[in-house]
Scaffold this motif. Structure first.
Motif, mmCIF file in Angstrom:
data_model
loop_
_atom_site.group_PDB
_atom_site.id
_atom_site.type_symbol
_atom_site.label_atom_id
_atom_site.label_comp_id
_atom_site.label_asym_id
_atom_site.label_seq_id
_atom_site.Cartn_x
_atom_site.Cartn_y
_atom_site.Cartn_z
ATOM 1 N N ALA A 12 15.408 57.267 -3.171
ATOM 2 C CA ALA A 12 14.204 57.714 -3.873
ATOM 3 C C ALA A 12 14.405 57.604 -5.374
ATOM 4 N N LEU A 13 15.569 58.012 -5.840
ATOM 5 C CA LEU A 13 15.874 57.925 -7.272
ATOM 6 C C LEU A 13 15.981 56.478 -7.721
ATOM 7 N N LEU A 14 16.712 55.663 -6.951
ATOM 8 C CA LEU A 14 16.883 54.255 -7.314
ATOM 9 C C LEU A 14 15.550 53.527 -7.318
ATOM 10 N N GLY A 15 14.728 53.778 -6.296
ATOM 11 C CA GLY A 15 13.433 53.110 -6.232
ATOM 12 C C GLY A 15 12.574 53.415 -7.441
ATOM 13 N N ARG A 16 12.541 54.686 -7.839
ATOM 14 C CA ARG A 16 11.739 55.047 -9.013
ATOM 15 C C ARG A 16 12.263 54.373 -10.273
ATOM 16 N N GLU A 17 13.583 54.332 -10.415
ATOM 17 C CA GLU A 17 14.172 53.678 -11.589
ATOM 18 C C GLU A 17 13.806 52.191 -11.638
ATOM 19 N N LEU A 18 13.594 51.593 -10.453
ATOM 20 C CA LEU A 18 13.217 50.172 -10.390
ATOM 21 C C LEU A 18 11.703 49.981 -10.425
ATOM 22 N N GLY A 19 10.963 51.071 -10.606
ATOM 23 C CA GLY A 19 9.507 50.969 -10.679
ATOM 24 C C GLY A 19 8.839 50.839 -9.335
ATOM 25 N N MET A 20 9.508 51.266 -8.263
ATOM 26 C CA MET A 20 8.954 51.166 -6.918
ATOM 27 C C MET A 20 8.481 52.530 -6.417
ATOM 28 N N THR A 21 7.422 52.510 -5.615
ATOM 29 C CA THR A 21 6.996 53.694 -4.885
ATOM 30 C C THR A 21 7.819 53.761 -3.598
ATOM 31 N N VAL A 22 8.444 54.892 -3.316
ATOM 32 C CA VAL A 22 9.337 55.020 -2.171
ATOM 33 C C VAL A 22 8.650 55.815 -1.066
ATOM 34 N N ILE A 23 8.592 55.205 0.131
ATOM 35 C CA ILE A 23 7.913 55.796 1.282
ATOM 36 C C ILE A 23 8.944 56.137 2.352
ATOM 37 N N ALA A 24 8.828 57.315 2.959
ATOM 38 C CA ALA A 24 9.651 57.686 4.109
ATOM 39 C C ALA A 24 8.840 57.445 5.374
ATOM 40 N N GLU A 25 9.327 56.546 6.235
ATOM 41 C CA GLU A 25 8.622 56.223 7.475
ATOM 42 C C GLU A 25 9.085 57.137 8.613
ATOM 43 N N GLY A 26 8.180 57.408 9.537
ATOM 44 C CA GLY A 26 8.561 58.105 10.764
ATOM 45 C C GLY A 26 8.730 59.604 10.624
ATOM 46 N N VAL A 27 8.018 60.234 9.675
ATOM 47 C CA VAL A 27 8.085 61.694 9.533
ATOM 48 C C VAL A 27 7.229 62.326 10.635
ATOM 49 N N GLU A 28 7.882 63.092 11.520
ATOM 50 C CA GLU A 28 7.183 63.637 12.681
ATOM 51 C C GLU A 28 7.139 65.157 12.711
ATOM 52 N N THR A 29 8.014 65.823 11.964
ATOM 53 C CA THR A 29 8.093 67.278 12.042
ATOM 54 C C THR A 29 8.015 67.905 10.656
ATOM 55 N N ALA A 30 7.703 69.214 10.641
ATOM 56 C CA ALA A 30 7.658 69.942 9.372
ATOM 57 C C ALA A 30 9.024 69.951 8.697
ATOM 58 N N ALA A 31 10.093 70.038 9.501
ATOM 59 C CA ALA A 31 11.441 70.045 8.935
ATOM 60 C C ALA A 31 11.763 68.711 8.264
ATOM 61 N N GLN A 32 11.356 67.588 8.877
ATOM 62 C CA GLN A 32 11.558 66.276 8.265
ATOM 63 C C GLN A 32 10.731 66.146 6.989
#
Length: 437
Positions: free
Chosen positions: A379-399
């Protein structure tokens, strides 16, 4: 998950054959319950008898341990590893399609072949590999047998290569049945194209601030009395070349939906997956431009998703097509990053503005601290490179809480919404707009 000590092989830490069969049964049951994919990689070390003869059993044990270590380091964190015999290993990898499994397989061949010092010599171990993709309703033993049979065929062809189950030259009724199944699916795809049986469903990518980053188009195939799962028809489409027609259809449908969302006051990017066969075709760029013109939609409302390996294909046609996408003003995303042979060093040179972290990192959250560390660092590296970072497959509140803590930009998964039809997606977006989200 609790495991008895006798289920673990003391030399490698992998599951034993008995423990592995239990794990395969669980993995198949989960894949069937979720309607998700599952890949089995069966590996056998080449010339292992000669290794034992030359270096003794101590040398053979060293090779086994080193190959096991390389497997553990190179494979996704959520896969189960089995030792099925003295020099045979199996990996159970959930939620992975044929293309990604093949990429992982070739990466493993290269990783295992790295020089290994033994008795003052440098040897290059190699493996023969068979890959089988789970089919809905298939029992675990049949799946494992298909992977084993594909591995045997890879070894018969000289070793140090991989074979996909269904591609090998099979004798007897099994080979005939597999061929007939593929022909039946191919016929179904042609029929779906003729009668309008193809459809796109959409799943939103939701920013941590509640903003909708995009909606991803996911292909479905519906025929009278049956629904073909993508894990069944996409591999056949890739093998037969139909994937190009399906991809062209998806581009046009996705562009038209982007125009519809704009006209309904909820303008949102529509993300569309692009296959290797499409990007290696000279007709790709004209097809993309035609879809934009026909739908009368701004390029900024379309985003194309590619795997990292496609960005790194330096063939003239692929690179020309990527330049055309960029010149048109269409967004580009790296899909399933981390699922395969991903390389951080390449990120700085890729012309993408979005990075989608593979669900294998997310599935094990919040318990797996190493996976969490990877997500946070990306997430940090992506932002530094000017990218939007997406987390795929979030299924639960804990995730969800874990990826929020890791500071990704947006999430995609069942926790927010399952894939839905065009009309349902439009209603969902409009309802959120009315609530001020």
């Amino acid at each position: 998950m609790h495991r008895h000590r006798h289920d673990l092989d003391p030399s490698t830490g992998f599951l034993t054959r008995i423990g592995g069969l239990r794990a395969a049964t669980r993995a198949v049951a989960e894949a069937d319950a979720r309607g998700s994919s599952l890949a089995i990689l069966w590996l056998d070390i080449d010339r292992f008898r000669q290794i034992n003869e030359c270096f003794g059993h101590a040398g053979g044990d060293l090779v086994i341990a080193q190959v096991a270590k390389r497997l553990r380091l190179a494979l996704p964190t959520d896969c189960a590893l089995l030792r099925m015999g003295s020099d045979e290993f199996v990996a159970l990898i959930p939620s992975i399609d044929r293309h990604a499994a093949t990429e992982i397989g070739y990466a493993l061949l290269a990783e295992i072949e790295r020089p290994l010092p033994i008795d003052n010599l440098l040897m290059r171990p190699s493996v023969s590999m068979g890959i089988a993709l789970h089919e809905t309703g298939e029992d675990p033993l049949s799946l494992l047998e298909r992977a084993d049979r594909a591995m045997v065929e890879a070894k018969r062809r000289g070793g140090h290569q991989l074979m996909i189950s269904g591609d090998e030259a099979l004798a007897g009724r099994l080979g005939v049945q597999l061929a007939r199944n593929e022909l039946a699916i191919e016929a179904d795809l042609h029929k779906a194209l003729e009668i309008g049986g193809l459809a796109l469903e959409y799943q939103p990518l939701v920013g941590l601030d509640g903003r909708i980053e995009a909606v991803e188009a996911l292909m479905r195939c519906n025929l009278p009395g049956q629904r073909l799962m993508p894990g069944r028809f996409i591999p056949v489409a890739e093998k037969t070349g139909l994937i190009v027609r399906l991809g062209e259809w998806s581009l046009l449908q996705g562009a038209q939906f982007a125009a519809r969302l704009r006209d309904q006051g909820v303008a949102t990017k529509v993300a569309i997956n692009v296959s290797r066969a499409q990007l290696t075709s000279p007709s790709f760029a004209p097809t993309l431009h035609a879809a934009l013109i026909y739908a009368n939609v701004a390029p900024a409302l379309i985003e194309l998703e590619f795997t990292e390996s496609l960005f790194l294909d330096y063939s003239e046609t692929v690179q020309a097509n990527l330049r055309s996408v960029r010149a048109a003003g269409v967004g580009m995303a790296i899909d399933d990053f981390g699922n395969g042979y991903s390389c951080l060093a390449n990120l700085k040179d890729l012309p993408a503005t979005k990075l989608k972290l593979d669900r294998s990192f997310i599935r094990v959250l919040p318990d797996d601290r190493r996976a969490y560390a990877v997500v946070k660092a990306m997430a940090l590296l992506g932002r530094e490179l000017g990218m939007t970072v997406i987390a795929e497959g979030v299924e639960t509140a804990a995730q969800q809480a874990a990826v929020e803590s890791a500071a990704v930009d947006a999430v995609q998964g069942y926790f927010h919404a399952r894939p839905m039809s065009e009309d349902a997606m439009l209603d969902w977006l409009q309802e959120r707009a009315l609530r001020g989200q």
